[in-house]
Each structure stands twice: as structure tokens, then as C-alpha cells.
Motif scaffolding. Structure first.
Motif, PDB file in Angstrom:
ATOM      1  N   UNK A 138       0.862  -1.474   0.095  1.00  0.00           N
ATOM      2  CA  UNK A 138       0.074  -0.011  -0.455  1.00  0.00           C
ATOM      3  C   UNK A 138       1.005   1.506  -0.445  1.00  0.00           C
ATOM      4  N   UNK A 139       1.853   1.535   0.528  1.00  0.00           N
ATOM      5  CA  UNK A 139       2.184   2.627   1.091  1.00  0.00           C
ATOM      6  C   UNK A 139       3.477   3.013   0.068  1.00  0.00           C
ATOM      7  N   UNK A 140       3.864   1.926  -0.788  1.00  0.00           N
ATOM      8  CA  UNK A 140       4.682   2.044  -1.845  1.00  0.00           C
ATOM      9  C   UNK A 140       4.173   2.515  -2.773  1.00  0.00           C
ATOM     10  N   UNK A 141       3.239   1.968  -3.751  1.00  0.00           N
ATOM     11  CA  UNK A 141       2.557   2.246  -4.696  1.00  0.00           C
ATOM     12  C   UNK A 141       1.915   3.845  -4.275  1.00  0.00           C
ATOM     13  N   UNK A 142       1.332   4.069  -3.279  1.00  0.00           N
ATOM     14  CA  UNK A 142       0.761   4.991  -2.661  1.00  0.00           C
ATOM     15  C   UNK A 142       1.907   5.986  -3.102  1.00  0.00           C
ATOM     16  N   UNK A 143       2.819   6.568  -2.484  1.00  0.00           N
ATOM     17  CA  UNK A 143       3.857   7.055  -2.732  1.00  0.00           C
ATOM     18  C   UNK A 143       4.265   7.340  -4.030  1.00  0.00           C
ATOM     19  N   UNK A 144       4.704   5.969  -4.605  1.00  0.00           N
ATOM     20  CA  UNK A 144       5.102   6.050  -6.243  1.00  0.00           C
ATOM     21  C   UNK A 144       4.066   7.294  -6.410  1.00  0.00           C
ATOM     22  N   UNK A 145       2.436   6.657  -6.893  1.00  0.00           N
ATOM     23  CA  UNK A 145       1.562   7.927  -7.161  1.00  0.00           C
ATOM     24  C   UNK A 145       2.186   9.297  -7.068  1.00  0.00           C
ATOM     25  N   UNK A 146       1.822   9.557  -5.705  1.00  0.00           N
ATOM     26  CA  UNK A 146       2.646  10.914  -5.378  1.00  0.00           C
ATOM     27  C   UNK A 146       4.052  11.484  -5.522  1.00  0.00           C
ATOM     28  N   UNK A 147       4.471  10.954  -6.120  1.00  0.00           N
ATOM     29  CA  UNK A 147       5.801  11.089  -6.351  1.00  0.00           C
ATOM     30  C   UNK A 147       5.580  11.845  -8.032  1.00  0.00           C
ATOM     31  N   UNK A 148       5.196  10.864  -8.390  1.00  0.00           N
ATOM     32  CA  UNK A 148       4.853  10.776  -9.919  1.00  0.00           C
ATOM     33  C   UNK A 148       4.504  12.347 -10.094  1.00  0.00           C
ATOM     34  N   UNK A 149       3.115  12.799  -9.459  1.00  0.00           N
ATOM     35  CA  UNK A 149       2.113  13.563  -9.476  1.00  0.00           C
ATOM     36  C   UNK A 149       2.754  14.927  -8.931  1.00  0.00           C
ATOM     37  N   UNK A 150       3.744  14.848  -7.646  1.00  0.00           N
ATOM     38  CA  UNK A 150       4.758  16.520  -7.302  1.00  0.00           C
ATOM     39  C   UNK A 150       5.528  16.364  -8.715  1.00  0.00           C
ATOM     40  N   UNK A 151       6.319  15.589  -8.839  1.00  0.00           N
ATOM     41  CA  UNK A 151       7.005  15.771 -10.420  1.00  0.00           C
ATOM     42  C   UNK A 151       6.713  16.286 -12.074  1.00  0.00           C
ATOM     43  N   UNK A 152       5.434  16.127 -11.468  1.00  0.00           N
ATOM     44  CA  UNK A 152       5.030  16.743 -13.127  1.00  0.00           C
ATOM     45  C   UNK A 152       4.733  18.421 -12.747  1.00  0.00           C
ATOM     46  N   UNK A 153       4.607  18.472 -11.404  1.00  0.00           N
ATOM     47  CA  UNK A 153       4.914  20.014 -10.852  1.00  0.00           C
ATOM     48  C   UNK A 153       6.086  20.720 -10.679  1.00  0.00           C
ATOM     49  N   UNK A 154       6.777  20.269 -10.656  1.00  0.00           N
ATOM     50  CA  UNK A 154       8.248  20.754  -9.768  1.00  0.00           C
ATOM     51  C   UNK A 154       9.096  21.349 -10.661  1.00  0.00           C
ATOM     52  N   UNK A 155       9.811  22.151 -12.065  1.00  0.00           N
ATOM     53  CA  UNK A 155      10.358  22.613 -13.364  1.00  0.00           C
ATOM     54  C   UNK A 155      11.017  21.698 -13.300  1.00  0.00           C
TER      55      UNK A 155
END
Length: 913
Positions: free
Chosen positions: A352-369
Motif C-alpha cells: 500500500x505504501x509503495x504504490x501510494x508514494x510512487x503515485x504521489x511522487x509522480x504527481x509532484x514531479x509534474x509540478x516541479x520545473x
């Protein structure tokens, strides 16, 4: 209990090999045997893939029916680059496959007065689906592209469904449903359906994840290499993103596998070797594409600005649309399951933690130049900034499957997911992207998804089967009906929600982007006129200034200046701009230049004239049909007199396009008079304080009785008037003293468009010309905007170039050979842009890099040459060939080593026995 339910409880992570086992006779130990865990058969995967494809095709086509879009309605689907680039390039591929194109795989002689074609082929046409255009009629090229698009989206859904069941066993119909969710994600329906080469990346991502799974278990190494190669050849741009995504998924899988470090490193090494070999085999094409980009026009790029949280969350919801925000919609079912994953107690905590963190990190990476730039291979995209959004859509779908594969979420997890969904909706409701049409679709989709998942939770699929046969039968019946109802409800919800979202995106795109009509009467008339006038390579036939799309020569035929590609060369861009040409798309889409001087320079002997495209509605209609004008022009290869140099760069041009045309022509043919510019009120306009220089005109300042801004000047009676106003937007025409001529139409904006020089007619007998301007936005008129052409002087210059030019010119795919008149001395000039890769030889000498004459191909002559031969070698092809050959040898060597090792192991085991 059915097979899928049983398989759901079988761990999918690889296990270590068994230790050596001694034989019963006490001899040498037998060969170690790999532990083979029970695996689900391929039938559920096939069924899931088929269901995903059926749902995808049904929703995709139903959306076009609802939107009344081509081919199911009168509205065109050829928006933006689809009409300008991709349909024409597929038409050119059709011509190549049927032997009707001017040029071949290396050089495209139809566009940009001669452009390298291999980079365009690798960027737009190397998908395995692209050759399907050959089975359609030429005049149904739009239908061919549509069918290819549908097939690609369907294959993406099928590939994802297959991957999901490979990652973890589960219900085949649920895998098919989530596969369709991925294929019909917001990125697909909002952004990729009109950039159809991106859809190869949509297919590549689940396939590359499968390659990672094979690397994890040491299976199918050569098929893995082949898939990586195919992905990078099909579209290296999205393949780069898909490869990064597959790498992240593999790293997560390795971290959860529980394998010893040695086996984790071995699996990672196998994956790295597979990707390296696959990319190496694709290098001959990828290297050419890379160097084509390096030599391309710089374009106009904007700095990245992240979207607001409201807009980001809004794009998770159905029927939201915008060009500049990430399209993250995956459907209510997939989103609710992904949101339920952190709260699903049947799923191991680490998972649960791994997939949730990966999706969250991907989302943040799209918002950081910095990370956003990393996702785009360190090149800011020209256009939408969120081309990697399909990666996050894939991660959300895989997270949803991970949650469901452990059993339907319980009430607690489903309630938490519903609450998070409601919070997303509440925040997103403050965004302008959530329009009124979204609310009924959103509420129905949420209700259908929650109801379906709740029904699925009543199937008791995760409970152990009771031993009594009668109880089993009763329990199975009670579980089957809710499961069937849940499947019907969830699939129906997905179909309706995806159909509505795709239909809204199709309709809204037409209001936000330029659009182009599919093949019809206009293109038929243009193609027929060009075919009748064509004289290549004796002379060029230009499809005309009044373009239908940005790549008219590829679509309707001929050989013109028009060219729109990511690989439009910088030297062509600078040359045509210096000569008064216009462009759009930041310099990547070059336009034809209706000018007799440049027609002489580039050997344009026939020019098509069409009325403005009525589909565009940019300007009012004039003219009644397609006509062709002709003039005698010099051959493709001319000889300039002694004193000219084959080392004159395009930077040697000056600021005036009229004088620049004369430099290339080698004769004075223009008068550039002093101008008097007046506003509509009759006053002197203010001068521009910055770039571009000139006087400023405001369309809002109107004079009395409909007076308009004017330009007045004096020239020789009968000379032809041309207006060069690259930063003017609107119309211009000659007025007064019985003047008559065409209306010049100018399209420009401060960022992405530059207006081309336009003919306005002949100078009246009085010698006084008056040009009336109708600007439609604030514009600038430069000094030296008007040029008066002496047609007699131009005719004399053309005759001289013809007399001293080549006596015979032959052209094939990558070679031009010109036979020269005896004693030719000076500089031979080939009327084609001097793009990187041209090499020329005099007679039988060794070929050397071609020279340059104001942007054109040039060769120095000493008076003894009888012929000149120029051959094109695409930059990067040799380097890519070396890398590709090395990779092929490495793959063959690895295969031979594997075979020898296996045979040795078998022989040793036999000898020991």
C-alpha cells in the motif's frame, strides 16, 4: 471457487532457485531446478485484453458519434498538428509505399525545397501501424489515420489488461475494465488522439513493464530486447517517458519482492542490459532523429509554470478539458480504487505504501520545473507542458488493480475513498475547468462506481470455500449474481463516463485550436492542377501561397517551400525569413512565398493559385477556383559568375528582403521607395520603441467616413508592388488612380507567427501608389516595407541564369547530378537548402562537404568541370549504424553464450547421471 479467485491468492513474486539435489544413487548432484510457481493460464489474459479492446473501441467511436465528429459526423477531427503535420506525412508515406513520391527515405524533395526525410520518418511514421495507410484509397487518408488511431488506443488497453494480470492474478473482466480505463485516460482523449505518434508510447508503457517482469524472473530476454527496440523506433519521445516509468515500476517491484540482494541486482542488471541492447538496436534511427532535432529551427518555447491545485485536481474528473493542464482522468472506478488502496487492510502495508508514494511522487514531479524538464528529455516542449501525464494515469490504474486484486475494498476503505473523492471534487469545483456538463456525468459515474464496488464486495470471493458441496453450490449462486451485476454496472459506468469525456474533449478542441477540413473537393482540385502542371525535376510546381494545411506539398503534391515539422532546418528557416517568407508555430511551419524573384531563384516554373480555404474563415473569399500560373525559370543548378563564393553563409543577408532576393538572384530588380505612413486620422503614427522597428498602427483608431491607415510612395509605372510587413496582421490593397490587384492578407502575432511578403498589383500610370491598410490588431510597418519589381530586369536575369546554368539535371532519392556547360567558372548553386549532410564532388573527384551560398548548396568551379554530383548523408546515420551493429553483435553473442551454457549444463548433468 473459480480459477481467477484461486489464482488471486498465489504470490506473484519470484522465488529463489532450489539448491542442488543429490541423486538417489549417490552420484553427482542433478542440475538445479528452478522453482516454478503456479501461474494463471493465458486464457484470462486473452479474455481481459479482448474486453479492454472492445470497451475502448466502443467508447472511442461512440464519443465521436455523440460529438458528430469525423467519420461519424460533419465536424472535422483534424485539429492543430493532426491536420497540419500527421495526416500529410501519412499521405506522403502512402505515396512512398506506392512509388508516387518525389524523393525517398533519405530526402523529401516535395517540402522546404528539399528536406531530409529520415528524421521525419523516425518521428512520425515508424509506428508498426503506419504502413496500414497503404490499404486505403489515397483520397481516404483521413479515414486511414482515424482507423490507425482507434487501433492504437485499443492495443494500449489490451496491453495494460495483459500487464495487470501478469502483475497479480485477479478477475479477468476487472483487468479488462481497468485496461480500458488506461487506454481512455484523459491524456489520450484530450491530447494524444490528434498527436497519434504519441499513442505508441501509450502502448509501449505496459509492454515495457512486461519486459521488466521478464527481467525479474529471467524469462524471454530476446523478446524483451525486441520490444524495447520496437518502442524506441515507433516513437522515441514517448518511449523515453515510458522507459522511465517502467523502470520506476520495476524498482518498486524489486523492493517488494523480498529477494536477496544478489538476485535483486541480477534482475536489475538484466533489465538494464535489455534496455541498453534495445536502445542500441534502435540507434540507427534514433541518432538520425536526434541530429535532425539539433539542426532544426529553434522554435519558440515557454518557461514551465505549474498549474494550480484546483486545475490539477479538476483534470482527474470526467469531461474537464484544457490545453495547458495535465489530463489525468482515468475514470471513477479506477480513481476510487486507487484512493482506497492506502486504506485496504487486505493489502500488505508495504505494498500500500509503495504504490501510494510512487503515485504521489509522480504527481509532484509534474509540478516541479527540474523534474518536469527531466520527463521531457531536458528539452522544453513546444506546446502542452504535460506530455508525460499518461505515466501518472498508468500508475493510478496499476494502483487500482493492486487494490482490487487483493479483494474488493471493504466498507471502511471504500468509505475513505469516497470521502477523498468528494474532497477532490470540492476543491476542483473552484476551477473554471469544471463546467456545468461535468456535474451530471460526475455524479452518475461516482454512484455507478461506488455501487458496483459495493456489490463486488458482497461476492465473498476472498472467503474460504466450505467443504459441504451443497453449501458450495448455494454460496456460489449468491456470489455469482452480485458479481455479474457489479461487472455490468462498472463496465456500463466506464463506457458512459469515457464516452462523455471524449466527446466533450472533441467538441472543446474545435473551439481552442485551428482546425482543417478532411480531404475533399478543394484538395482534389489542387492535386489535379499540380499533376497536370508538374515538371519535376525540370522545374518545381508550388502548391501555392493560399495553403490548405501546413504541409500542402505532402498532401496534394508538388515541390514547394512549405514545410512543417519538428525537424524544419534552421538554415531553411533563416533563408526564407531573410527573403520575406512567413511562418507559424514559432518558425517550425514555413509558408510558400508568392514572388517571381524567389520563383526564379528556386526554379518554380508553375504555381497554383487557390481561393482562401473557406474552412478557415480567416479572410473573406475571393476568386472562383484553382488556377495555375507559369513562367520560364532556370534549372535547379545554376552557375554564378567569378567573384562569388561557395562559402557565403546565410548570416551574410541584410535586413531588407528585397536586397536579399537580389543577392541570391545576382541582379538589381527592385526599387525600394521612401514611404509616407498615415494613421486613419491622417496623422503620423508613433514609432515602435522596441523590437520590431517601424511605425505602430492601432486598429481601434478609425478616421471619419471609414478612413483607414495608408502607405504612399512613388515607383515606376507598371512595376509590380510588394508589401513586406512581417509584424502586420490584417489586409492591404492598392487604391486610387484606377489601381487594381489582389488583396494582401497578413497573419502575424508577437510570439508564433510571422507574415509573408504579399503582391498587391501594378503601379498606376501616374507612378503614385497608395496602399490602404486594415489592421485587425496592433501592428508594425517597417521602414522599407514596399518594393517595386522591374519585371523586365527580372526576365533578363532569369535568362542569364538559364544560359549559364546546367544543361541537364537528374534527381533521385539522395543524389543530384548536373551536367555543366563547357568552361563553367565561378560557383555552382543548387536551389536547395544547405542542410547538414550534403556532400558534393566535381566530376569524379572525392566528395567533400558542400559549400553554402546564402543558405543554398554551393560548389566552387575552376572552369574545367563537366559535372557536379551532390549526395545527401543523414547526420547521425553512420554513428547510429555503428551503435546498432555493435548492439546486434552483442545480442547475438549473448544468445550464443546462453545456448552454449545450457548445452554444457545438460551435458554435465547427463555425464554425472
Amino acid at each position: 471457487m473459480d480459477r481467477s479467485t484461486l489464482n488471486k491468492h498465489v504470490p506473484s513474486d519470484p522465488a529463489p532457485a532450489l539448491p542442488p539435489v543429490k541423486s538417489l544413487s549417490g552420484g553427482a548432484p542433478r542440475r538445479p531446478q528452478r522453482l516454478r510457481l503456479p501461474r494463471p493460464t493465458t486464457e484470462p489474459r486473452q479474455a481481459a485484453a479482448l474486453l479492454a479492446a472492445v470497451i475502448t473501441v466502443t467508447a472511442f467511436c461512440a464519443a465521436d458519434v455523440v460529438a458528430r465528429s469525423y467519420p461519424f459526423g460533419p465536424r472535422t477531427r483534424s485539429v492543430n498538428d493532426l491536420g497540419n503535420q500527421y495526416v500529410p506525412f501519412h499521405a506522403h508515406l502512402w505515396d512512398l509505399l506506392h512509388g508516387r513520391a518525389d524523393g525517398g527515405l533519405l530526402v523529401n524533395w516535395q517540402s522546404g525545397y528539399g528536406a531530409g526525410f529520415l528524421p521525419d520518418l523516425g518521428t512520425y511514421l515508424t509506428s508498426p501501424f503506419a504502413p496500414l495507410v497503404a490499404v486505403f484509397p489515397r483520397d481516404e487518408i483521413d479515414l486511414a489515420v482515424y482507423v490507425i488511431t482507434v487501433l492504437k488506443v485499443a492495443c494500449a488497453g489490451a496491453a495494460m489488461a495483459w500487464l495487470l494480470l501478469r502483475l497479480r492474478p485477479g478477475r479477468w473482466w476487472a483487468a479488462g475494465l481497468l485496461g480500458a480505463s488506461y487506454a481512455l485516460c484523459g491524456w489520450t482523449v484530450a491530447s494524444a488522439v490528434y498527436n497519434l505518434m504519441w499513442l505508441d508510447g501509450l502502448i509501449a508503457l505496459p509492454l515495457l513493464c512486461l519486459v521488466g517482469e521478464w527481467a525479474l524472473t529471467g524469462r524471454r530476454p530476446f523478446l524483451g530486447v525486441a520490444l524495447v527496440t520496437a518502442a524506441w523506433i515507433a516513437n522515441f519521445y514517448t518511449a523515453y517517458m515510458a522507459t522511465l516509468a517502467a523502470g520506476l515500476v520495476l524498482l518498486l517491484r524489486l523492493s517488494l519482492s523480498g529477494l536477496p540482494r544478489r538476485r535483486i541486482l541480477a534482475a536489475a542488471g538484466r533489465a538494464g542490459a535489455t534496455v541498453a541492447l534495445g536502445m542500441g538496436l534502435a540507434a540507427p534511427l534514433v541518432a538520425v532523429v536526434y541530429f535532425g532535432t539539433e539542426h532544426a529551427s529553434p522554435g519558440r518555447f515557454k518557461d514551465f509554470t505549474p498549474v494550480s491545485s484546483e486545475d490539477l485536481l479538476a483534470r482527474l474528473l470526467p469531461t474537464t478539458y484544457s490545453f495547458g493542464s495535465p489530463a489525468l482522468y482515468v475514470g471513477a472506478t479506477a480513481l476510487l480504487l486507487a484512493l482506497a488502496l492506502p486504506f485496504h487492510r487486505a493489502v500488505p502495508g508495504r505494498v500500500r505504501a509503495a504504490w501510494t508514494l510512487l503515485a504521489a511522487a509522480m504527481t509532484l514531479s509534474m509540478q516541479w520545473a527540474p523534474t518536469q524538464l527531466f520527463w521531457h528529455a531536458f528539452t522544453p516542449p513546444q506546446g502542452s507542458s504535460y506530455r508525460e501525464a499518461f505515466v501518472l494515469c498508468a500508475l493510478l490504474v496499476i494502483a487500482a488493480w493492486t487494490a482490487l486484486s487483493y479483494g474488493p475494498p471493504d466498507r471502511r476503505a471504500l468509505g475513505a475513498a469516497g470521502a477523498l473523492y468528494a474532497l477532490i471534487v470540492a476543491v476542483a469545483s473552484r476551477s473554471d475547468l469544471v463546467r456545468s456538463v461535468a456535474w451530471p456525468v460526475l455524479l452518475l459515474a461516482a454512484a455507478g462506481a461506488l455501487g458496483g464496488l459495493a456489490l463486488l464486495g458482497r461476492t465473498d470471493a476472498g472467503r474460504p470455500v466450505r467443504p459441504a458441496r451443497a453449501v458450495r453450490l448455494v454460496g456460489a449462486g449468491r456470489r455469482t449474481l452480485p458479481a455479474v451485476l457489479a461487472a455490468v454496472l462498472l463496465i456500463g459506468t466506464q463506457l458512459g463516463e469515457a464516452t462523455a469525456t471524449a466527446a466533450v474533449a472533441t467538441r472543446l478542441r474545435l473551439g481552442h485550436m485551428d482546425d482543417y477540413a478532411p480531404w475533399g473537393d478543394r484538395q482534389e482540385q489542387q492535386a489535379e492542377a499540380i499533376a497536370q502542371a508538374d515538371g519535376w525535376p525540370r522545374y518545381r510546381t508550388d502548391p501555392g501561397r493560399e495553403q490548405t494545411v501546413g504541409n500542402d506539398p505532402l498532401l496534394v503534391g508538388g515541390q514547394g517551400a512549405q514545410y512543417y515539422s519538428s525537424h524544419t532546418s534552421d538554415v531553411l528557416f533563416r533563408t526564407l525569413t531573410a527573403l520575406g517568407g512567413g511562418w507559424t508555430s514559432g518558425g517550425r511551419s514555413l509558408q510558400s512565398l508568392d514572388n517571381p524573384v524567389t520563383d526564379v531563384i528556386f526554379s518554380v516554373g508553375a504555381r497554383v493559385h487557390s481561393p482562401p480555404d473557406p474552412h478557415q474563415n480567416w479572410f473573406p473569399q475571393d476568386g472562383t477556383g484553382v488556377t495555375v500560373s507559369r513562367q520560364d525559370v532556370p534549372p535547379l543548378v545554376t552557375v554564378r559568375p567569378p567573384g562569388t563564393s561557395a562559402h557565403t553563409p546565410v548570416s551574410a543577408f541584410g535586413p531588407s528582403p528585397y536586397r536579399n532576393q537580389e543577392l541570391l538572384l545576382g541582379a538589381r530588380v527592385y526599387t525600394v521607395p521612401r514611404l509616407t505612413v498615415r494613421t486613419a486620422a491622417g496623422t503620423t503614427p508613433e514609432r515602435s520603441k522596441g523590437d520590431p522597428p517601424g511605425v505602430r498602427l492601432d486598429p481601434l483608431r478609425r478616421g471619419a467616413a471609414g478612413a483607414r491607415p495608408t502607405i504612399t510612395a512613388e515607383c515606376a509605372a507598371g512595376s509590380e508592388v510588394y508589401l513586406w510587413a512581417p509584424h502586420f496582421a490584417g489586409a492591404a490593397r492598392l487604391t486610387g488612380d484606377g489601381a487594381a490587384g489582389p488583396t494582401g492578407r497578413f497573419r502575424s502575432d508577437p510570439v508564433s507567427k510571422l507574415a509573408a511578403m504579399e503582391p498587391l498589383g501594378a503601379v498606376p500610370a501616374s507612378g503614385r501608389l497608395r496602399i490602404e491598410l486594415s489592421p485587425n490588431r496592433p501592428s508594425t510597418v517597417p521602414d522599407g516595407a514596399v518594393g517595386c519589381l522591374d519585371t523586365a530586369a527580372l526576365r533578363a536575369a532569369a535568362d542569364r541564369l538559364t544560359t549559364t546554368g546546367a544543361t541537364k539535371v537528374s534527381v533521385d532519392d539522395d543524389t543530384v547530378r548536373a551536367e555543366l556547360p563547357a568552361g563553367a567558372l565561378g560557383t555552382a548553386v543548387l536551389s536547395a537548402p544547405r542542410i547538414a549532410g550534403w556532400r558534393c564532388a566535381v566530376d569524379d573527384d572525392i566528395a567533400v562537404p558542400a559549400g553554402e551560398y546564402y543558405g543554398l548548396i554551393a560548389v566552387s568551379l575552376d572552369g574545367s568541370a563537366a559535372s557536379v554530383t551532390c549526395t545527401f548523408h543523414p547526420p547521425g546515420l553512420r554513428l547510429g549504424g555503428v551503435i546498432g551493429g555493435t548492439s546486434l553483435l552483442a545480442a547475438i553473442g549473448l544468445g550464443a553464450f546462453t545456448v552454449v551454457r545450457r548445452r554444457s549444463a545438460v551435458s554435465s548433468a547427463s555425464a554425472g547421471g
